[in-house]
Write a protein that holds these residues in place. Structure first.
Motif, PDB file in Angstrom:
ATOM      1  N   ALA A  24      44.495  43.945  24.612  1.00  0.00           N
ATOM      2  CA  ALA A  24      43.829  42.657  24.396  1.00  0.00           C
ATOM      3  C   ALA A  24      44.442  41.922  23.222  1.00  0.00           C
ATOM      4  CB  ALA A  24      42.330  42.870  24.169  1.00  0.00           C
ATOM      5  N   VAL A  25      44.700  42.634  22.136  1.00  0.00           N
ATOM      6  CA  VAL A  25      45.287  41.998  20.955  1.00  0.00           C
ATOM      7  C   VAL A  25      46.697  41.504  21.260  1.00  0.00           C
ATOM      8  CG1 VAL A  25      46.103  42.435  18.600  1.00  0.00           C
ATOM      9  CG2 VAL A  25      43.857  43.260  19.323  1.00  0.00           C
ATOM     10  N   ALA A  42      46.522  38.516  23.626  1.00  0.00           N
ATOM     11  CA  ALA A  42      45.981  37.346  22.929  1.00  0.00           C
ATOM     12  C   ALA A  42      47.023  36.743  21.994  1.00  0.00           C
ATOM     13  CB  ALA A  42      44.727  37.719  22.163  1.00  0.00           C
ATOM     14  N   SER A  92      41.505  36.225  27.069  1.00  0.00           N
ATOM     15  CA  SER A  92      42.081  37.574  27.065  1.00  0.00           C
ATOM     16  C   SER A  92      41.306  38.498  26.131  1.00  0.00           C
ATOM     17  CB  SER A  92      43.542  37.529  26.639  1.00  0.00           C
ATOM     18  OG  SER A  92      44.311  36.801  27.548  1.00  0.00           O
ATOM     19  N   MET A  93      40.978  37.999  24.942  1.00  0.00           N
ATOM     20  CA  MET A  93      40.229  38.826  23.986  1.00  0.00           C
ATOM     21  C   MET A  93      38.837  39.161  24.507  1.00  0.00           C
ATOM     22  SD  MET A  93      41.829  39.919  21.391  1.00  0.00           S
ATOM     23  CE  MET A  93      40.487  40.464  20.380  1.00  0.00           C
ATOM     24  N   GLY A 136      38.901  42.763  25.521  1.00  0.00           N
ATOM     25  CA  GLY A 136      38.145  43.318  24.397  1.00  0.00           C
ATOM     26  C   GLY A 136      36.770  43.804  24.814  1.00  0.00           C
TER      27      GLY A 136
END
Length: 177
Positions: A44-45, A48, A66-67, A71
């Motif tokens: 996720a990171v 993002a 996305s996060m 996440g």
């Protein structure tokens, strides 16, 4: 004035002693959820950051989505892993301390355990899992552990020493289906 007396006149609990044993799930069961959870959060990171630095018109929106999506999935995996890892039974000389999931520890005195029973759980003819459950006089479940848990043998020895009649009856009945 005593060091244990506070301003309201009550007393603080004495420092807890180390438990004689801890009965809990094997670590791999929590790792099955925790490792993928951290991996999904890492993805996720990375996604993002990639989206945010792409320079597109909706780059920040893509990064936020996305996060939230990745996440959220990773966070749920971490939560379930923590719930699996949190349940345990701690044994002391005079009591058991039982925690289910991420709840608080509650104390169970040996006299509160009036019935102990082994049970079996099998799905579609697969592996059979043997559990041990303890109930109080009101038929409220006090704890449930499986025979494959770390510390099960110590719990069985503790029950045999502190509740010999109930343990003997449990062993005599055997495994209930």
């Amino acid at each position: 004035m005593s060091e244990q007396i506070d301003t309201w006149g009550g007393s603080t609990p004495a420092k807890d002693t180390e438990p004689l044993f801890v009965t809990r799930r094997p670590r791999w069961q929590a790792a099955i959820l925790l490792v993928p959870g951290w991996a999904v959060i890492a993805v996720a990171v990375v996604v993002a950051i990639s989206d945010a630095t792409s320079g597109g018109a909706d780059a920040l929106t893509s990064a936020a989505i996305s996060m939230v999506v990745f996440g959220g999935v990773g966070g749920l995996l971490l939560l379930f892993g923590a719930l699996v890892n949190g349940s345990q039974v701690r044994g002391h000389d005079d009591r058991l301390e039982v925690r289910t999931g991420l709840g608080r520890f509650r104390q169970v005195a040996p006299k509160d355990l009036v019935r102990l029973r082994h049970g079996s759980q099998r799905t579609n003819g697969g592996v059979t899992f043997i559990s041990l459950t303890g109930w109080d006089a009101r038929r409220k479940k006090q704890f449930m552990v499986f025979t494959g848990y770390r510390g099960y043998a110590e719990l069985a020895d503790w029950l045999a020493a502190n509740r010999p009649e109930q343990w003997a009856e449990c062993v005599a009945v055997g495994v209930e289906d």
